[in-house]
Design a protein around this motif. Structure first.
Motif, short mmCIF file in Angstrom:
data_model
loop_
_atom_site.label_atom_id
_atom_site.label_comp_id
_atom_site.label_asym_id
_atom_site.label_seq_id
_atom_site.Cartn_x
_atom_site.Cartn_y
_atom_site.Cartn_z
N LEU A 48 59.45 20.14 -1.89
CA LEU A 48 58.71 19.60 -3.03
C LEU A 48 58.43 18.13 -2.78
O LEU A 48 59.34 17.32 -2.61
CB LEU A 48 59.50 19.77 -4.33
N TRP A 49 57.13 17.82 -2.74
CA TRP A 49 56.66 16.47 -2.46
C TRP A 49 56.32 15.76 -3.78
O TRP A 49 56.51 16.30 -4.86
CB TRP A 49 55.45 16.53 -1.54
N THR A 50 55.79 14.56 -3.68
CA THR A 50 55.50 13.75 -4.86
C THR A 50 54.66 14.51 -5.88
O THR A 50 54.94 14.46 -7.08
CB THR A 50 54.76 12.46 -4.45
N ASN A 51 53.63 15.22 -5.41
CA ASN A 51 52.76 15.94 -6.35
C ASN A 51 53.51 17.05 -7.09
O ASN A 51 53.27 17.29 -8.28
CB ASN A 51 51.54 16.51 -5.63
N GLY A 52 54.45 17.71 -6.41
CA GLY A 52 55.23 18.74 -7.07
C GLY A 52 56.16 18.18 -8.13
O GLY A 52 56.32 18.75 -9.21
N TRP A 53 56.77 17.01 -7.83
CA TRP A 53 57.67 16.39 -8.81
C TRP A 53 56.91 15.88 -10.02
O TRP A 53 57.43 15.90 -11.15
CB TRP A 53 58.46 15.26 -8.14
N LYS A 54 55.68 15.44 -9.83
CA LYS A 54 54.87 15.03 -10.98
C LYS A 54 54.65 16.21 -11.92
O LYS A 54 54.70 16.06 -13.15
CB LYS A 54 53.54 14.45 -10.51
N ALA A 55 54.41 17.38 -11.34
CA ALA A 55 54.20 18.57 -12.16
C ALA A 55 55.49 18.97 -12.87
O ALA A 55 55.48 19.32 -14.06
CB ALA A 55 53.69 19.73 -11.30
N LEU A 56 56.63 18.91 -12.16
CA LEU A 56 57.91 19.24 -12.78
C LEU A 56 58.28 18.26 -13.88
O LEU A 56 58.84 18.65 -14.91
CB LEU A 56 59.01 19.29 -11.71
N LEU A 308 52.82 24.70 -8.84
CA LEU A 308 53.26 23.88 -9.97
C LEU A 308 52.09 23.13 -10.60
O LEU A 308 51.95 23.06 -11.83
CB LEU A 308 54.33 22.88 -9.52
N GLU A 309 51.23 22.57 -9.74
CA GLU A 309 50.03 21.90 -10.24
C GLU A 309 49.18 22.86 -11.08
O GLU A 309 48.71 22.51 -12.17
CB GLU A 309 49.18 21.39 -9.08
N ASP A 310 48.96 24.07 -10.54
CA ASP A 310 48.17 25.08 -11.26
C ASP A 310 48.71 25.29 -12.68
O ASP A 310 47.95 25.34 -13.65
CB ASP A 310 48.21 26.43 -10.53
N GLY A 311 50.04 25.44 -12.76
CA GLY A 311 50.65 25.74 -14.05
C GLY A 311 50.42 24.66 -15.09
O GLY A 311 50.12 24.95 -16.25
N VAL A 312 50.53 23.39 -14.66
CA VAL A 312 50.34 22.28 -15.59
C VAL A 312 48.88 22.20 -16.04
O VAL A 312 48.58 22.09 -17.24
CB VAL A 312 50.77 20.95 -14.94
N VAL A 313 47.96 22.28 -15.08
CA VAL A 313 46.53 22.19 -15.42
C VAL A 313 46.11 23.35 -16.30
O VAL A 313 45.38 23.18 -17.29
CB VAL A 313 45.68 22.14 -14.13
N LEU A 314 46.57 24.55 -15.98
CA LEU A 314 46.20 25.73 -16.75
C LEU A 314 46.73 25.67 -18.18
O LEU A 314 46.01 25.96 -19.14
CB LEU A 314 46.73 26.98 -16.03
N ALA A 315 47.99 25.27 -18.33
CA ALA A 315 48.56 25.15 -19.67
C ALA A 315 47.79 24.12 -20.49
O ALA A 315 47.51 24.33 -21.68
CB ALA A 315 50.04 24.75 -19.58
N ARG A 316 47.43 23.01 -19.86
CA ARG A 316 46.69 21.97 -20.56
C ARG A 316 45.31 22.46 -21.01
O ARG A 316 44.89 22.22 -22.15
CB ARG A 316 46.54 20.75 -19.65
N CYS A 317 44.62 23.16 -20.14
CA CYS A 317 43.27 23.64 -20.47
C CYS A 317 43.29 24.71 -21.56
O CYS A 317 42.42 24.74 -22.43
CB CYS A 317 42.59 24.18 -19.21
N ILE A 318 44.29 25.59 -21.52
CA ILE A 318 44.40 26.62 -22.56
C ILE A 318 44.76 25.98 -23.90
O ILE A 318 44.19 26.31 -24.94
CB ILE A 318 45.44 27.67 -22.16
N ALA A 319 45.70 25.05 -23.86
CA ALA A 319 46.13 24.39 -25.10
C ALA A 319 44.98 23.62 -25.73
O ALA A 319 44.80 23.60 -26.95
CB ALA A 319 47.30 23.45 -24.82
N GLU A 320 44.18 22.99 -24.89
CA GLU A 320 43.04 22.23 -25.40
C GLU A 320 42.11 23.12 -26.20
O GLU A 320 41.53 22.70 -27.21
CB GLU A 320 42.29 21.58 -24.24
#
Length: 404
Positions: A48-56, A308-320
């Motif tokens: 898990l790199w920086t981008n993964g930790w941002k998502a977590l 992990l990125e997918d999950g965050v973006v997808l949740a945000r777009c659905i919630a919006e």
């Protein structure tokens, strides 16, 4: 019997559970269908790199996972042919959020335990999908059916949802991987660095998870005879050990001491980038994420991070879409479709870039021949590591939509 849910997620892997947790944090319930009887923990661990930790961090479990996994300081590449170190790269200090090798079991358990009871429905295999007015009707192997306003396929490389969207089965690279994990009773003594070993058409690595746990991998292009041998764990272990060349003794011992049951071959597959370029990530109120969207070779260590990125973006777009409180069912469906299209627009080129770069890096690192070896060891080593690090600075953004 038919049930009706707002959001139905197929697959309780990294992308599926991250999406469900992201939605839960935003006050939206979802149902996750998992075909197996429990959480799937194959693969042992992942970088898990920086981008993964941002998502977590966005879904609120980053700090908990950091506490039980050691931060890594750099990458060392060694030739299996000469036994000499060919390159070393130290991560910037202090590295934002750090780089760690995280045990997959812990990652999935931490995601799952934050979800409301009943969110995950195990032993629920999807067999078919059909239209039902503005909804989708999902049929399970046990005879039950579920109607949903949004259907998300997070069901891996053999995704039923991706097939429904029109995607072909992922392409085979011709390469295989073996992965394992060695847990010791005392400290293993390895530096907190990724150790990569490159040989004639083979590549291996050893990465500490903590002071007593080591994750390792081995990838190669097998002959027809070796493919047959790999079906037997004992023979596969012998085959892997025979291909380690001049790997240092302490590194070889890690693989030697790993239980033979861990030696299971995994065919490395990927989705050709042009399929994502011309295909449908989203169709109406159906989309895919994780390996169902962008199966890729492990050469960038970005498969889990991008899920992990997918999950965050997808949740945000659905919630919006859902939090706009539409006045009718038709308007709600329209808003959800717009939200999914926004998700697809955000993830399409990121996925294409990661798939293509991972494939290229894998081919270059496992190339054989005298010229290829010289070019890789003397010229490409630093370039390839830099290419890897360049893909880790991506920020998937905050979880909450900007409208909140």
């Amino acid at each position: 019997m038919e049930n009706v849910v707002d959001v139905l997620i197929v697959g309780a892997g990294i992308s599926g559970l991250t999406t469900a947790l992201g939605l839960h944090r935003l006050g939206i319930r979802s149902l996750v269908l998992e075909s197996s009887d429990d959480l799937r923990i194959t693969g042992f661990a992942l970088s898990l790199w920086t981008n993964g930790w941002k998502a977590l961090d966005a879904v609120g479990i980053g700090d908990s996972l950091r506490q039980i996994h050691d931060q890594l300081e750099g990458i060392i590449t060694t030739s299996m042919i000469s036994g000499r170190k060919t390159s070393e790269l130290l991560f910037s200090a202090p590295e934002e959020r750090g780089v760690r090798c995280v045990r997959r079991k812990f990652l999935l358990e931490f995601l799952a335990k934050e979800l409301p009871i009943g969110t995950i429905k195990f032993s629920s295999k999807v067999v078919s999908i059909e239209e039902s007015g503005l909804l989708k009707l999902v049929h399970l192997a046990d005879g039950t059916s579920i109607k949903t306003k949004v259907l998300i396929g997070c069901d891996g490389v053999n995704s039923v949802v991706a097939k429904w969207l029109g995607f072909k089965a992922p392409a085979f690279t011709g390469r295989y991987a073996v992965r394992g994990c060695l847990e010791l009773k005392s400290s293993h003594g390895f530096e907190p660095k990724m150790s990569q070993f490159v040989g004639e058409g083979v590549r291996a690595g050893i990465i500490p998870c903590d002071d007593k746990t080591l994750y390792w991998f081995f990838t190669w292009t097998p002959s027809a005879e070796e493919i047959e041998m790999s079906e037997n764990p004992t023979k596969l272990k012998q085959l892997v050990l025979s291909k380690l060349g001049e790997m240092p003794g302490e590194a070889r011992a890690v693989i030697e001491e790993t239980d033979v049951a861990c030696f299971q071959p995994a065919a490395l597959r990927y989705r050709p980038p042009w399929e994502l370029m011309w295909g449908n990530i989203v169709k109406g109120n159906v989309c895919v994420a994780g390996d169902a969207l962008h199966p890729m070779t492990p050469d960038l260590g970005q498969g889990g991070c991008s899920a992990l990125e997918d999950g965050v973006v997808l949740a945000r777009c659905i919630a919006e879409a859902l939090l706009k409180k539409p006045s009718s069912h038709e308007e709600e469906v329209l808003l959800l479709e717009m939200g999914l299209r926004k998700y697809a627009a955000e993830r399409k080129w990121r996925s294409i870039d990661l798939i293509g770069t991972a494939y290229m890096v894998g081919r270059l690192q496992q190339s054989s021949g005298v010229f290829a070896k010289f070019f890789r060891d003397k010229i490409l080593s630093h370039f390839l590591v830099g290419l890897l690090l360049g893909r880790t600075n991506f920020d998937c953004g905050k979880l909450a939509p900007s409208s909140l």
